[in-house]
Motif scaffolding. Structure first.
Motif, PDB file in Angstrom:
ATOM      1  N   VAL A 151       0.153  -1.306  -0.087  1.00 54.36           N
ATOM      2  CA  VAL A 151      -0.174   0.282   0.033  1.00 54.36           C
ATOM      3  C   VAL A 151       0.823   1.469   0.151  1.00 54.36           C
ATOM      4  O   VAL A 151       2.175   1.381   1.325  1.00 54.36           O
ATOM      5  CB  VAL A 151      -1.005  -0.382   1.160  1.00 54.36           C
ATOM      6  CG1 VAL A 151      -2.059   1.490   0.875  1.00 54.36           C
ATOM      7  CG2 VAL A 151      -1.801  -0.877   1.002  1.00 54.36           C
ATOM      8  N   ARG A 152       0.733   2.320  -0.332  1.00 52.78           N
ATOM      9  CA  ARG A 152       1.346   3.898  -0.942  1.00 52.78           C
ATOM     10  C   ARG A 152       0.766   4.508   0.114  1.00 52.78           C
ATOM     11  O   ARG A 152      -0.637   5.061  -0.582  1.00 52.78           O
ATOM     12  CB  ARG A 152       1.562   3.770  -2.018  1.00 52.78           C
ATOM     13  CG  ARG A 152       2.440   5.117  -2.308  1.00 52.78           C
ATOM     14  CD  ARG A 152       2.904   5.776  -3.827  1.00 52.78           C
ATOM     15  NE  ARG A 152       3.500   6.676  -3.685  1.00 52.78           N
ATOM     16  CZ  ARG A 152       3.435   7.369  -4.684  1.00 52.78           C
ATOM     17  NH1 ARG A 152       3.864   6.631  -6.010  1.00 52.78           N
ATOM     18  NH2 ARG A 152       4.195   8.490  -5.413  1.00 52.78           N
ATOM     19  N   VAL A 153       1.478   5.095   0.695  1.00 52.15           N
ATOM     20  CA  VAL A 153       0.496   6.986   1.276  1.00 52.15           C
ATOM     21  C   VAL A 153       1.314   6.964   1.228  1.00 52.15           C
ATOM     22  O   VAL A 153       2.747   7.581   1.410  1.00 52.15           O
ATOM     23  CB  VAL A 153       0.457   6.766   2.507  1.00 52.15           C
ATOM     24  CG1 VAL A 153      -0.186   7.319   4.166  1.00 52.15           C
ATOM     25  CG2 VAL A 153      -0.249   5.096   2.964  1.00 52.15           C
ATOM     26  N   THR A 154       0.361   8.511   0.727  1.00 55.52           N
ATOM     27  CA  THR A 154       0.848   9.895   0.090  1.00 55.52           C
ATOM     28  C   THR A 154       0.661  11.055   1.094  1.00 55.52           C
ATOM     29  O   THR A 154      -0.413  11.082   1.284  1.00 55.52           O
ATOM     30  CB  THR A 154       1.116  10.258  -1.178  1.00 55.52           C
ATOM     31  OG1 THR A 154       2.044   9.601  -2.012  1.00 55.52           O
ATOM     32  CG2 THR A 154       1.742  11.573  -1.210  1.00 55.52           C
ATOM     33  N   ARG A 155       1.085  11.603   1.840  1.00 58.32           N
ATOM     34  CA  ARG A 155       0.605  12.566   3.232  1.00 58.32           C
ATOM     35  C   ARG A 155       1.476  14.287   1.786  1.00 58.32           C
ATOM     36  O   ARG A 155       2.735  14.353   2.102  1.00 58.32           O
ATOM     37  CB  ARG A 155       1.928  12.630   4.121  1.00 58.32           C
ATOM     38  CG  ARG A 155       1.152  13.995   4.887  1.00 58.32           C
ATOM     39  CD  ARG A 155       1.727  13.199   6.388  1.00 58.32           C
ATOM     40  NE  ARG A 155       0.206  12.372   6.815  1.00 58.32           N
ATOM     41  CZ  ARG A 155       0.397  11.848   8.259  1.00 58.32           C
ATOM     42  NH1 ARG A 155       1.413  12.189   8.859  1.00 58.32           N
ATOM     43  NH2 ARG A 155      -0.536  10.945   8.546  1.00 58.32           N
TER      44      ARG A 155
END
Length: 244
Positions: A206-210
């Motif tokens: 899973v990729r999370v971009t903040r």
């Protein structure tokens, strides 16, 4: 040490409050009540475990929460109360970087380098202009659940947040970097933080971009986190007001 119930000094609500979070609440209440003066050494983990009737590992995790809030400091002599009169509301519920897990061993470093083209665009940096880049990696004790996060800070963040600026001259990528309180530092600098986290499944990860902006819509930082997990995509936004 006098016992303090969680309801006396509530931390930010969690859907399923972990035991270590409750112990952090109780310990913070006792610090606030003056049971341990600022600068005084806290009882050892074994004593605290007996006091709260929990395991030493739970105490260790609770102390980690308070360290991140700047309410407890640890050196060779042990752990010490830091801030007088602190309230439980000062304990942050948002860790830096996104994905950081206080209960898992992690490694964090900083470098002064040219960020990725994507990060440079998001932060409005000129091509090939270096900035402060933070890297974080962690995994469970059995090696599973690997998390890797890369954060690039904007020129605004480095210029206006003194604690970040001080890292520039020692950002050699070798020494451990303690930026757990990065968001607190930004708020103390008068910045209201607007976060936007986009979570996208990229099986088996899973990729999370903040993306974090301030009240003037100036970019402060962008983080890309990759987690070994599979979840549905989710985007959510929230704002942290400036301190004071």
């Amino acid at each position: 040490m006098a016992r303090t119930t969680p309801s006396d000094h509530p931390l930010p609500h969690l859907p399923e409050e972990p035991l270590y979070w409750r112990i952090a609440t109780e310990l913070l209440g006792e610090l606030r009540d003056g049971g341990i003066p600022p600068g005084e050494r806290l009882p050892g983990e074994r004593q605290l475990a007996a006091h709260f009737q929990v395991s030493r590992e739970t105490v260790r995790q609770a102390l980690q929460i308070l360290r991140r809030a700047g309410l407890v400091a640890t050196d060779r002599r042990g752990s010490h109360a830091v801030l007088p009169g602190a309230t439980a509301e000062h304990v942050p519920s948002l860790a830096f970087p996104v994905g950081a897990q206080g209960t898992e061993p992690g490694r964090a470093t900083v470098t002064w380098e040219v960020p990725s083209p994507e990060h440079a665009r998001e932060l409005g940096l000129a091509p090939r202009r270096p900035t402060l880049v933070h890297r974080y990696a962690s995994a469970a004790a059995d090696g599973s659940g690997t998390r890797t996060a890369v954060t690039s800070f904007s020129a605004v963040a480095v210029a206006e947040v003194p604690e970040l600026a001080r890292y520039r001259d020692r950002a050699d990528g070798r020494a451990s970097a303690e930026l757990w309180r990065a968001y607190d530092w930004m708020r103390t600098a008068g910045l209201t933080l607007h976060h936007r986290d986009a979570i996208t499944p990229l099986p088996p990860t899973v990729r999370v971009t903040r993306r974090v902006h301030d009240q003037w819509d100036r970019p402060l930082e962008i983080t890309d986190l990759v987690v070994e997990a599979q979840r549905e995509a989710l985007v959510y936004e929230f704002t942290l007001p400036a301190a004071g």
